[in-house]
Write a protein that holds these residues in place. Structure first.
Motif, PDB file in Angstrom:
ATOM      1  N   VAL A  24     -17.577  -5.478  -9.147  1.00  0.00           N
ATOM      2  CA  VAL A  24     -17.744  -4.055  -9.446  1.00  0.00           C
ATOM      3  C   VAL A  24     -18.903  -3.813 -10.413  1.00  0.00           C
ATOM      4  N   CYS A  28     -22.195  -1.517  -9.524  1.00  0.00           N
ATOM      5  CA  CYS A  28     -22.490  -0.330 -10.338  1.00  0.00           C
ATOM      6  C   CYS A  28     -23.902  -0.409 -10.917  1.00  0.00           C
ATOM      7  N   THR A  35     -18.966   2.309 -14.172  1.00  0.00           N
ATOM      8  CA  THR A  35     -17.767   1.749 -13.547  1.00  0.00           C
ATOM      9  C   THR A  35     -16.699   2.826 -13.403  1.00  0.00           C
ATOM     10  N   ALA A  36     -16.679   3.776 -14.334  1.00  0.00           N
ATOM     11  CA  ALA A  36     -15.708   4.872 -14.237  1.00  0.00           C
ATOM     12  C   ALA A  36     -15.947   5.688 -12.971  1.00  0.00           C
ATOM     13  N   TYR A  39     -14.589   3.696  -9.995  1.00  0.00           N
ATOM     14  CA  TYR A  39     -13.133   3.722  -9.894  1.00  0.00           C
ATOM     15  C   TYR A  39     -12.611   5.110  -9.499  1.00  0.00           C
ATOM     16  N   LYS A  40     -13.349   6.149  -9.889  1.00  0.00           N
ATOM     17  CA  LYS A  40     -12.982   7.505  -9.458  1.00  0.00           C
ATOM     18  C   LYS A  40     -13.184   7.632  -7.946  1.00  0.00           C
ATOM     19  N   ARG A  42     -13.050   5.176  -5.837  1.00  0.00           N
ATOM     20  CA  ARG A  42     -12.048   4.353  -5.178  1.00  0.00           C
ATOM     21  C   ARG A  42     -10.693   5.050  -5.141  1.00  0.00           C
ATOM     22  N   SER A  43     -10.347   5.746  -6.222  1.00  0.00           N
ATOM     23  CA  SER A  43      -9.060   6.447  -6.222  1.00  0.00           C
ATOM     24  C   SER A  43      -9.073   7.632  -5.259  1.00  0.00           C
TER      25      SER A  43
END
Length: 88
Positions: A24, A28, A35-36, A39-40, A42-43
């Protein structure tokens, strides 16, 4: 809402690359996102393909438009009810 720099297909491709084994932080750094943000993504978009993502965005836009119409109609109804209450 701010428009993303990345297309739907780029986001899906990034998610698939991580699923394939890319780290990851490396992805990025390569894409220039935090990275945030990853992950946003991905969610929100995990497990989708491009067609599902496009359909979801269409539905979100329709939902936004319908909410706006509802609020406008509700305001009209309140104005009418206030006017009728003052008349009698």
């Amino acid at each position: 809402m701010k428009k993303s720099r990345f297309t739907d297909s780029q986001i899906i491709e990034a998610l698939k690359r991580v699923e394939a084994g890319l780290a990851v932080p490396e992805l990025c750094r390569e894409m220039g996102v935090s990275t945030a943000t990853f992950y946003k993504w991905r969610s929100k978009f995990g497990g989708m393909d491009a067609s599902l993502m496009a359909r979801m965005k269409e539905l979100e836009e329709e939902n936004r438009r319908l909410r706006k119409m509802y609020v406008e109609e509700k305001l009209k109804a309140e104005v009418v009810s206030e006017a009728l209450a003052k008349k009698w």
